[in-house]
Design an enzyme around this catalytic site. Structure first.
Site, PDB file in Angstrom:
ATOM      1  N   LYS A   1       0.890  -1.175   0.000  1.00 15.02           N
ATOM      2  CA  LYS A   1       0.000   0.000   0.000  1.00 15.02           C
ATOM      3  C   LYS A   1       0.927   1.223   0.000  1.00 15.02           C
ATOM      4  O   LYS A   1       0.852   2.110   0.869  1.00 15.02           O
ATOM      5  CB  LYS A   1      -0.905  -0.059   1.248  1.00 15.02           C
ATOM      6  CG  LYS A   1      -1.994   0.988   1.292  1.00 15.02           C
ATOM      7  CD  LYS A   1      -3.152   0.750   0.341  1.00 15.02           C
ATOM      8  CE  LYS A   1      -4.080   1.951   0.318  1.00 15.02           C
ATOM      9  NZ  LYS A   1      -5.152   1.862  -0.679  1.00 15.02           N
TER      10      LYS A   1
ATOM     11  N   ASP B   1      -2.281 -12.089   5.796  1.00 14.18           N
ATOM     12  CA  ASP B   1      -3.313 -12.761   6.601  1.00 14.18           C
ATOM     13  C   ASP B   1      -4.658 -12.660   5.887  1.00 14.18           C
ATOM     14  O   ASP B   1      -5.371 -13.657   5.707  1.00 14.18           O
ATOM     15  CB  ASP B   1      -3.390 -12.099   7.982  1.00 14.18           C
ATOM     16  CG  ASP B   1      -4.434 -12.753   8.875  1.00 14.18           C
ATOM     17  OD1 ASP B   1      -4.506 -13.990   8.878  1.00 14.18           O
ATOM     18  OD2 ASP B   1      -5.185 -12.026   9.549  1.00 14.18           O
TER      19      ASP B   1
HETATM   20  C1  LIG Z   1      -4.776 -16.512  14.960  1.00 17.96           C
HETATM   21  C2  LIG Z   1      -4.046 -15.394  14.308  1.00 17.96           C
HETATM   22  C3  LIG Z   1      -3.017 -14.843  15.239  1.00 17.96           C
HETATM   23  C4  LIG Z   1      -3.402 -15.815  12.970  1.00 17.96           C
HETATM   24  C5  LIG Z   1      -2.772 -14.617  12.276  1.00 17.96           C
HETATM   25  O1  LIG Z   1      -3.381 -13.534  12.244  1.00 17.96           O
HETATM   26  O2  LIG Z   1      -1.647 -14.767  11.790  1.00 17.96           O
HETATM   27  C6  LIG Z   1      -4.323 -16.482  11.945  1.00 17.96           C
HETATM   28  O3  LIG Z   1      -5.324 -15.641  11.485  1.00 17.96           O
HETATM   29  C7  LIG Z   1      -3.501 -17.033  10.799  1.00 17.96           C
HETATM   30  O4  LIG Z   1      -3.772 -16.667   9.661  1.00 17.96           O
HETATM   31  O5  LIG Z   1      -2.598 -17.855  11.046  1.00 17.96           O
HETATM   32 MG   LIG Z   2      -5.528 -15.669   9.365  1.00 21.98          MG
END
Ligand SMILES: CC(C)[C@H](C(=O)O)[C@@H](O)C(=O)O
Ligand SMILES: [Mg+2]
Ligand SMILES: NC(=O)c1ccc[n+]([C@@H]2O[C@H](COP(=O)([O-])OP(=O)(O)OC[C@H]3O[C@@H](n4cnc5c(N)ncnc54)[C@H](O)[C@@H]3O)[C@@H](O)[C@H]2O)c1
Length: 364
Positions: free
Chosen positions: A191, A247
């Site tokens: 971004k 994510d």
């Molecule tokens: C549970 C959480 C901390 C994790 C992240 O955000 O990395 C999950 O969403 C993932 O994708 O492994």
């Molecule tokens: Mg995740």
């Protein structure tokens, strides 16, 4: 004998892990499996989501197989005691900066995707997510009373998004090397039109590209990437991005494959020591019902055999077995469609084991 730390965790974690372990056992490999509590389960038994004994086991093991952590009932706990801190703590303590999330739409699941079949048929993309930096780990973070901004005197919360040059360089090398072994196309997602961390990200990726002239590089803003992933996902080959964007985009990519229950992942350090887990969470909404899809975890075990244990043939046998049960028409509820047979978590694991043993019999 290689040692695997097996950390089932919470919710559907123990259910899906039982199936992955069953599959590993069926392969008859020189592996010792050692279990430990993690997440909410560990908080209940020892007051911390990542107890020292669990961390020690993970550090000493040759690889870690992880289920999932988390449950809504822990949402009111102070952050450092919440189950999610276990996975974040493991990633940080083990230096697992490179997260590989392959999104493959198996031929048989083309109709399970929420997208039109022609958009996802043959889809095979690899999302490489930086895993130990960004706003997830940046300091300072916290709560305070605002002294300026739109509402001085109000409660406010803040996190810090940060990346250093070496952090970006090392994940970029992982991504270019992965692209080299595939279709030689890399998309870096950022971004940079708004964020300074993203501008550094883009500059560094561009510099590193000089060492990989055989790989085609393009840059894309994350909002556009989110759109392109559902518009024309097959245009991507390898995607490299930061922790937060990765994510979100990897969950989005999961749906292209039919279900998040199909998406495995590998989180690697600089020496390919790794933690392997499905990309999904503990799914409290379906825990205990015996309906969770164990294939993401089973495929994560295959990634473990390939990347950390140097057993690529065993990994290929798992992948072939998964393909074969899908071809037989077996589906857990999340990937079920008219004309296929709905099976439970355990039945799906049994079917993969059966497919593995049948291949063994044919070969020998
Ligand atoms: C549970 C959480 C901390 C994790 C992240 O955000 O990395 C999950 O969403 C993932 O994708 O492994
Ligand atoms: Mg995740
Ligand atoms: N690495 C991890 O351990 C991890 C990853 C993501 C979320 N979480 C945690 O999990 C908890 C639940 O989070 P969420 O609901 O946002 O995400 P989730 O991934 O657990 O579930 C999202 C949706 O996908 C479904 N789903 C997930 N895995 C499935 C499977 N194998 N088979 C069939 N359906 C499946 C769930 O039923 C739910 O409807 C939270 O506490 C969250 O923090 C943990």
């Amino acid at each position: 004998m290689k040692k695997i730390a097996v950390l089932p965790g919470d919710g559907i974690g123990p259910e899906i892990m039982a199936e992955a372990v069953k599959v590993l056992n069926a392969l008859d490999l020189p592996l010792t499996l050692e279990w430990a509590d993690v997440g909410g389960k560990a908080y209940e038994t020892s007051g911390h989501p990542l107890p020292p004994a669990t961390l020690k086991l993970a550090q000493e093991a040759d690889a870690v197989l992880f289920g999932a952590v988390g449950d809504w009932k822990y949402d009111k706990l102070e952050r450092s005691l919440r189950p999610e801190q276990a996975i974040l703590g493991l990633r940080k303590a083990l230096g697992l900066f490179a997260n590989l999330r392959p999104a493959i739409c198996y031929e048989q699941l083309t109709h399970a995707s929420s997208l039109k079949p022609e958009l996802v048929a043959g889809l095979d993309i690899l999302i490489i997510r930086e895993l130990t930096g960004d706003i997830y780990f940046g300091q300072p973070r916290g709560r305070r009373t605002a002294v300026d901004g739109h509402f001085p005197g109000a409660d406010e919360a803040f996190d810090t998004m940060r990346y250093s040059r070496p952090e970006i360089e090392r994940i970029t090398h992982v991504a270019f090397q992965a692209a080299r072994k595939r279709n030689k196309r890399l998309t870096s997602v950022d971004k940079a039109n708004v964020l300074e961390t993203s501008q550094l990200w883009k500059d560094v990726v561009t510099e590193v590209h000089a060492s990989y002239p055989d790989v085609e590089l393009d840059h894309m803003y994350v909002d556009n990437a989110a759109m392109q992933l559902v518009k024309a996902p097959k245009k991507f080959d390898v995607v490299v991005t930061g922790n937060m964007f990765g994510d979100i985009l990897s969950d989005e990519a999961a749906m292209l494959t039919g279900s998040i229950g199909m998406l495995p992942s590998a989180s690697l350090d600089a020496n390919n020591k790794g933690l392997y887990e499905p990309s999904h969470g503990s799914a409290p909404d379906i825990a205990g019902k015996g309906i969770a899809n164990p294939l993401a975890t089973i495929l994560s075990a295959a990634m473990m055999l390939k990347f950390s244990l140097n057993l690529p043939e065993a990994a290929a046998r798992i992948e072939a077995a998964v393909q074969s049960v899908l071809a037989e028409g077996l589906r857990t509820a999340d990937i079920w469609s008219e004309g296929t047979s709905k099976v439970s978590t355990v039945e799906m694991g049994d079917a993969v084991v059966k497919a593995i043993t049948t291949t063994k019999t044919i070969k020998s």
